[in-house]
Design a protein around this motif. Sequence first.
Motif, PDB file in Angstrom:
ATOM      1  N   TRP A 140       0.843  -1.205   0.000  1.00  0.00           N
ATOM      2  CA  TRP A 140       0.000   0.000   0.000  1.00  0.00           C
ATOM      3  C   TRP A 140       0.877   1.254   0.000  1.00  0.00           C
ATOM      4  CZ3 TRP A 140      -3.574   3.260  -0.873  1.00  0.00           C
ATOM      5  CH2 TRP A 140      -3.985   4.251   0.013  1.00  0.00           C
ATOM      6  N   SER A 141       1.909   1.262   0.826  1.00  0.00           N
ATOM      7  CA  SER A 141       2.812   2.418   0.867  1.00  0.00           C
ATOM      8  C   SER A 141       3.519   2.607  -0.471  1.00  0.00           C
ATOM      9  CB  SER A 141       3.848   2.243   1.985  1.00  0.00           C
ATOM     10  OG  SER A 141       3.224   2.242   3.254  1.00  0.00           O
ATOM     11  N   GLU A 142       3.930   1.511  -1.074  1.00  0.00           N
ATOM     12  CA  GLU A 142       4.615   1.590  -2.368  1.00  0.00           C
ATOM     13  C   GLU A 142       3.677   2.110  -3.455  1.00  0.00           C
ATOM     14  OE1 GLU A 142       6.174  -2.256  -3.197  1.00  0.00           O
ATOM     15  OE2 GLU A 142       7.611  -2.227  -1.526  1.00  0.00           O
ATOM     16  N   ARG A 143       2.448   1.604  -3.458  1.00  0.00           N
ATOM     17  CA  ARG A 143       1.485   2.041  -4.482  1.00  0.00           C
ATOM     18  C   ARG A 143       1.135   3.510  -4.309  1.00  0.00           C
ATOM     19  NH1 ARG A 143      -1.522  -1.772  -7.207  1.00  0.00           N
ATOM     20  NH2 ARG A 143      -2.157   0.020  -8.455  1.00  0.00           N
ATOM     21  N   LEU A 144       0.998   3.931  -3.054  1.00  0.00           N
ATOM     22  CA  LEU A 144       0.671   5.329  -2.782  1.00  0.00           C
ATOM     23  C   LEU A 144       1.796   6.245  -3.250  1.00  0.00           C
ATOM     24  CD1 LEU A 144      -1.610   6.955  -1.521  1.00  0.00           C
ATOM     25  CD2 LEU A 144      -0.468   6.742   0.690  1.00  0.00           C
ATOM     26  N   ALA A 145       3.043   5.831  -2.983  1.00  0.00           N
ATOM     27  CA  ALA A 145       4.191   6.621  -3.438  1.00  0.00           C
ATOM     28  C   ALA A 145       4.256   6.654  -4.960  1.00  0.00           C
ATOM     29  CB  ALA A 145       5.480   6.029  -2.858  1.00  0.00           C
ATOM     30  N   MET A 146       3.932   5.527  -5.598  1.00  0.00           N
ATOM     31  CA  MET A 146       3.968   5.468  -7.053  1.00  0.00           C
ATOM     32  C   MET A 146       2.902   6.380  -7.664  1.00  0.00           C
ATOM     33  SD  MET A 146       3.646   2.093  -9.487  1.00  0.00           S
ATOM     34  CE  MET A 146       1.939   1.784  -9.005  1.00  0.00           C
ATOM     35  N   ILE A 147       1.706   6.355  -7.084  1.00  0.00           N
ATOM     36  CA  ILE A 147       0.623   7.211  -7.586  1.00  0.00           C
ATOM     37  C   ILE A 147       1.007   8.677  -7.431  1.00  0.00           C
ATOM     38  CG2 ILE A 147      -1.760   7.950  -7.209  1.00  0.00           C
ATOM     39  CD1 ILE A 147      -2.323   5.024  -6.281  1.00  0.00           C
ATOM     40  N   GLY A 148       1.544   9.030  -6.251  1.00  0.00           N
ATOM     41  CA  GLY A 148       1.958  10.414  -6.022  1.00  0.00           C
ATOM     42  C   GLY A 148       3.086  10.842  -6.938  1.00  0.00           C
ATOM     43  N   GLY A 149       4.037   9.927  -7.177  1.00  0.00           N
ATOM     44  CA  GLY A 149       5.166  10.251  -8.036  1.00  0.00           C
ATOM     45  C   GLY A 149       4.780  10.441  -9.485  1.00  0.00           C
ATOM     46  N   ALA A 150       3.723   9.746  -9.899  1.00  0.00           N
ATOM     47  CA  ALA A 150       3.288   9.837 -11.297  1.00  0.00           C
ATOM     48  C   ALA A 150       2.186  10.879 -11.495  1.00  0.00           C
ATOM     49  CB  ALA A 150       2.779   8.467 -11.762  1.00  0.00           C
ATOM     50  N   LEU A 151       1.847  11.594 -10.430  1.00  0.00           N
ATOM     51  CA  LEU A 151       0.740  12.546 -10.492  1.00  0.00           C
ATOM     52  C   LEU A 151       1.013  13.655 -11.494  1.00  0.00           C
ATOM     53  CD1 LEU A 151      -1.991  13.367  -9.143  1.00  0.00           C
ATOM     54  CD2 LEU A 151      -0.640  14.807  -7.603  1.00  0.00           C
ATOM     55  N   ASP A 152       0.096  13.822 -12.439  1.00  0.00           N
ATOM     56  CA  ASP A 152       0.175  14.893 -13.431  1.00  0.00           C
ATOM     57  C   ASP A 152      -1.197  15.545 -13.481  1.00  0.00           C
ATOM     58  OD1 ASP A 152       0.428  16.595 -15.542  1.00  0.00           O
ATOM     59  OD2 ASP A 152       0.976  15.078 -17.020  1.00  0.00           O
ATOM     60  N   LEU A 153      -1.353  16.640 -12.772  1.00  0.00           N
ATOM     61  CA  LEU A 153      -2.662  17.264 -12.630  1.00  0.00           C
ATOM     62  C   LEU A 153      -3.186  17.848 -13.936  1.00  0.00           C
ATOM     63  CD1 LEU A 153      -2.309  19.045  -9.175  1.00  0.00           C
ATOM     64  CD2 LEU A 153      -3.278  16.810  -9.687  1.00  0.00           C
ATOM     65  N   GLN A 154      -2.308  18.019 -14.907  1.00  0.00           N
ATOM     66  CA  GLN A 154      -2.740  18.588 -16.175  1.00  0.00           C
ATOM     67  C   GLN A 154      -3.090  17.519 -17.213  1.00  0.00           C
ATOM     68  OE1 GLN A 154      -3.238  21.851 -16.257  1.00  0.00           O
ATOM     69  NE2 GLN A 154      -2.452  21.945 -14.175  1.00  0.00           N
ATOM     70  N   ALA A 155      -2.792  16.253 -16.914  1.00  0.00           N
ATOM     71  CA  ALA A 155      -2.978  15.198 -17.909  1.00  0.00           C
ATOM     72  C   ALA A 155      -4.431  15.070 -18.349  1.00  0.00           C
ATOM     73  CB  ALA A 155      -2.485  13.861 -17.362  1.00  0.00           C
ATOM     74  N   TYR A 156      -5.352  15.296 -17.435  1.00  0.00           N
ATOM     75  CA  TYR A 156      -6.760  15.091 -17.769  1.00  0.00           C
ATOM     76  C   TYR A 156      -7.356  16.253 -18.549  1.00  0.00           C
ATOM     77  CZ  TYR A 156      -6.587  11.111 -14.563  1.00  0.00           C
ATOM     78  OH  TYR A 156      -6.270   9.922 -13.949  1.00  0.00           O
ATOM     79  N   ARG A 157      -6.509  17.199 -18.947  1.00  0.00           N
ATOM     80  CA  ARG A 157      -6.963  18.245 -19.867  1.00  0.00           C
ATOM     81  C   ARG A 157      -6.880  17.760 -21.308  1.00  0.00           C
ATOM     82  NH1 ARG A 157      -7.282  23.218 -17.557  1.00  0.00           N
ATOM     83  NH2 ARG A 157      -6.782  24.318 -19.483  1.00  0.00           N
ATOM     84  N   SER A 158      -6.355  16.543 -21.492  1.00  0.00           N
ATOM     85  CA  SER A 158      -6.189  15.966 -22.827  1.00  0.00           C
ATOM     86  C   SER A 158      -7.122  14.774 -23.015  1.00  0.00           C
ATOM     87  CB  SER A 158      -4.734  15.512 -22.998  1.00  0.00           C
ATOM     88  OG  SER A 158      -4.612  14.609 -24.076  1.00  0.00           O
ATOM     89  N   GLY A 159      -7.970  14.849 -24.034  1.00  0.00           N
ATOM     90  CA  GLY A 159      -8.845  13.724 -24.344  1.00  0.00           C
ATOM     91  C   GLY A 159      -8.069  12.465 -24.670  1.00  0.00           C
TER      92      GLY A 159
END
Length: 220
Positions: A140-159
């Motif tokens: 769980w800790s590893e997955r949470l860190a991976m999700i946070g590390g890959a976070l791109d708040l602008q990605a969902y502006r692209s269809g």
Amino acid sequence: MNLVGHVAVAVRSSPDAPPLYFAGCMLPDLAAMARVRLRPAAGELGAGVAFHHATDAAFHASQWFNDHNVALRDRLLDAGVDRGPARAAAHAGLEMLLDGDLADHPTVERSVVRAFRELSDGAAATMVRDLAPEQSRGEWSERLAMIGGALDLQAYRSGDQVAQRLHRMTRGRTRIELRADQVALVAEVLTSYRPQVVRGADDAVAQVLATVESSTAWSR
């Protein structure tokens, strides 16, 4: 409602709340992404989780969501997307497109980033880790860190990027799996529909907030 959407409503409702509260607003979605079942949280973190569930219910009952969900589903079907994937893509795709616009608000973006920092190396890190079953805590800790590390708040502006995310999310889920040969169709529809989501984003947040604040089932 998706990660950023929950925080956007929370920021408008409780602008001075601590990062731990905003972390709680995202926590159920993060657990679902990591496929981990968490124990109930307490304090500010637990209050954020409660707000998450209240905003989720309000969003899915709102006229904004239901009108756009039906319109987007019908466009996907008309474009030739299979019924199961069209329904899934309309629902999740709409939430992601909304996130993409809401993440463009500086206060919302800062709150999301600070919440992730709290979850990864702040006071909440150990607390959140211990909410998972003992045998799952390391993963769980590893997955949470991976999700946070890959976070791109602008990605969902692209269809295109939303369609790719939907393809990954639904892989192996027979009834709603978005086939590789239909990803481009979904991307095209999402791109053409996005301006409507952007124009209505503030209305979506306002409808959810009004419903939550009028409910006696939730209070902070």
